[in-house]
Design a protein around this motif. Structure first.
Motif, mmCIF file in Angstrom:
data_model
loop_
_atom_site.group_PDB
_atom_site.id
_atom_site.type_symbol
_atom_site.label_atom_id
_atom_site.label_comp_id
_atom_site.label_asym_id
_atom_site.label_seq_id
_atom_site.Cartn_x
_atom_site.Cartn_y
_atom_site.Cartn_z
ATOM 1 N N LEU A 218 40.456 99.817 49.928
ATOM 2 C CA LEU A 218 39.371 100.588 49.327
ATOM 3 C C LEU A 218 39.415 100.520 47.810
ATOM 4 N N LYS A 234 27.651 105.860 50.703
ATOM 5 C CA LYS A 234 28.749 106.176 51.620
ATOM 6 C C LYS A 234 29.385 104.862 52.053
ATOM 7 N N GLU A 269 32.414 107.627 59.541
ATOM 8 C CA GLU A 269 32.395 108.000 58.124
ATOM 9 C C GLU A 269 33.671 108.718 57.684
ATOM 10 N N LYS A 271 37.144 109.355 56.251
ATOM 11 C CA LYS A 271 37.974 108.631 55.292
ATOM 12 C C LYS A 271 39.363 108.330 55.850
ATOM 13 N N THR A 280 34.824 97.370 57.133
ATOM 14 C CA THR A 280 34.066 98.450 56.519
ATOM 15 C C THR A 280 32.699 97.916 56.117
#
Length: 287
Positions: A218, A234, A269, A271, A280
Motif C-alpha cells: 500500500l 477508496k 473495503e 483495511k 487491490t
C-alpha cells in the motif's frame, strides 16, 4: 545459473508438463515482445471463468457500475483490456467503450464485439487520445507488469491526462505479501529467494527489469498517487482471501459459494484485509 522466482497470477507456468516456479533468467526477459508471447499462451478467459476469477470479476464490476452511475452518458477507456471481459460486458450493457490492448491475440477477442472500439497499444503512450476525453478509465492489467516506478508513473499520468476532470480511474495491482506468503513460505521457496537476493530485509520483492510481474504494498501505491496527484476515493480488494483457499472454494456447493461471494463483497473495503490480499483496485479521482 542464477534463478528467479516468477510469481504468476493465479497459476504457475507449465513447461514440459511440469509446474515450475523457478525459471532461468534467459527464459523470461521482461520486455514487450516476451510479454506478448506469454499472453499468447495465457488463457485470460479461463481465469475469469474459474471461481476465483469470477469473484474478482463480480466485485470489480460492482464498483465499476457504482461509479458509472454518477455520470450521464459516460465514456469508458479500458487500458490493457485483455480479451475484453470488462469492455465487452460494458459495451453490451449500452456504454460507450474504447479498449486498448497490447497483445494481438487478445485483441481479436475484443474485435468480435463490434460495439467496442478496440486498438492495439500500451499504457504508457495514449497519444491517440485527446486530453479530458473519458469519464471512467480502467487500468486493470498494465500495473501488473510495469516494473519501474517511472513506467508506472507514466501509465498513471497518461490515464489521468485522458480522464475528464472529476472523472474516475480504477487501477489494479498485485500485492507483495500475498506473493511472499503463498509462493515464498507455502511453496517453500523463501530461503532460495533470500539467498538469491530476491527479497529485501522487509520481505519486499526486489523488482528487476527482467521480471514478468510487479508486486507492491500500500505504501508503494500511495507514493505513486502522490507523484501523479490523484485523489483516492477508496481502495478495495476484489478477491479478499480467495487465493489462499482456492481448493476449498472449488469444492463449495453453489449455495455456499454464493454466500462466499456475499462475504467478499462485505469485506472488500476493510483495511485489515486489503494489504494481504492477492489484488487491490485503487479507485481514484482526477482533481
Amino acid at each position: 545459473m542464477v534463478k528467479s522466482i516468477i510469481f504468476i497470477q493465479n497459476s504457475c507456468i507449465n513447461l514440459n508438463n511440469s509446474l515450475l516456479l523457478f525459471i532461468d533468467l534467459d527464459v523470461f526477459i521482461m520486455n514487450e515482445e516476451n510479454l506478448i508471447k506469454y499472453y499468447n499462451k495465457f488463457n485470460e478467459d479461463k481465469r475469469f471463468n474459474s471461481r476465483g476469477g469470477l469473484i474478482e470479476y463480480k466485485v470489480s464490476l460492482k464498483y465499476i457500475y457504482e461509479y458509472l452511475n454518477k455520470f450521464d452518458n459516460p465514456k469508458i477507456l479500458d487500458i490493457g483490456a485483455g480479451t475484453g471481459a470488462y469492455s465487452i460486458k460494458l459495451a453490451e450493457d449500452g456504454y460507450d467503450v474504447t479498449a486498448i490492448e497490447l497483445v494481438k491475440h487478445n485483441l481479436r477477442y475484443i474485435e468480435k464485439c463490434k460495439k467496442v472500439r478496440a486498438y492495439q497499444g500500451n499504457a504508457i503512450d495514449l497519444s491517440r487520445f485527446s486530453d479530458n476525453t473519458f469519464d471512467l478509465v480502467l487500468l486493470f492489467g498494465p500495473m501488473y507488469h510495469l516494473i519501474s516506478d517511472n513506467d508506472k508513473i507514466k501509465a498513471l499520468s497518461e490515464a489521468k491526462r485522458v480522464t475528464k476532470k472529476n472523472g474516475i480511474i480504477m487501477v489494479a495491482y498485485i500485492m507483495n505479501d500475498y506473493a511472499v506468503i503463498m509462493h515464498g513460505f507455502k511453496d517453500n521457496n523463501i530461503m532460495d529467494s533470500i539467498n538469491n537476493n530476491l527479497l529485501d530485509d522487509s520481505f519486499h520483492v526486489r523488482l528487476r527489469d527482467n521480471d514478468l510481474y510487479s508486486y507492491v504494498r500500500l505504501d508503494d501505491i500511495n507514493k505513486l498517487n502522490e507523484e501523479v496527484k490523484l485523489e483516492r476515493i477508496k481502495i478495495i480488494t476484489p478477491d479478499g482471501p480467495t487465493n489462499y483457499i482456492r481448493p476449498v472454494i472449488n469444492k463449495m456447493d453453489n449455495d455456499v459459494f454464493n454466500k462466499y461471494i456475499d462475504y467478499v463483497m462485505s469485506i472488500c473495503e476493510r483495511k485489515d484485509i486489503i494489504g494481504a490480499s492477492a489484488h487491490t483496485v485503487d479507485i481514484l479521482r482526477k482533481i
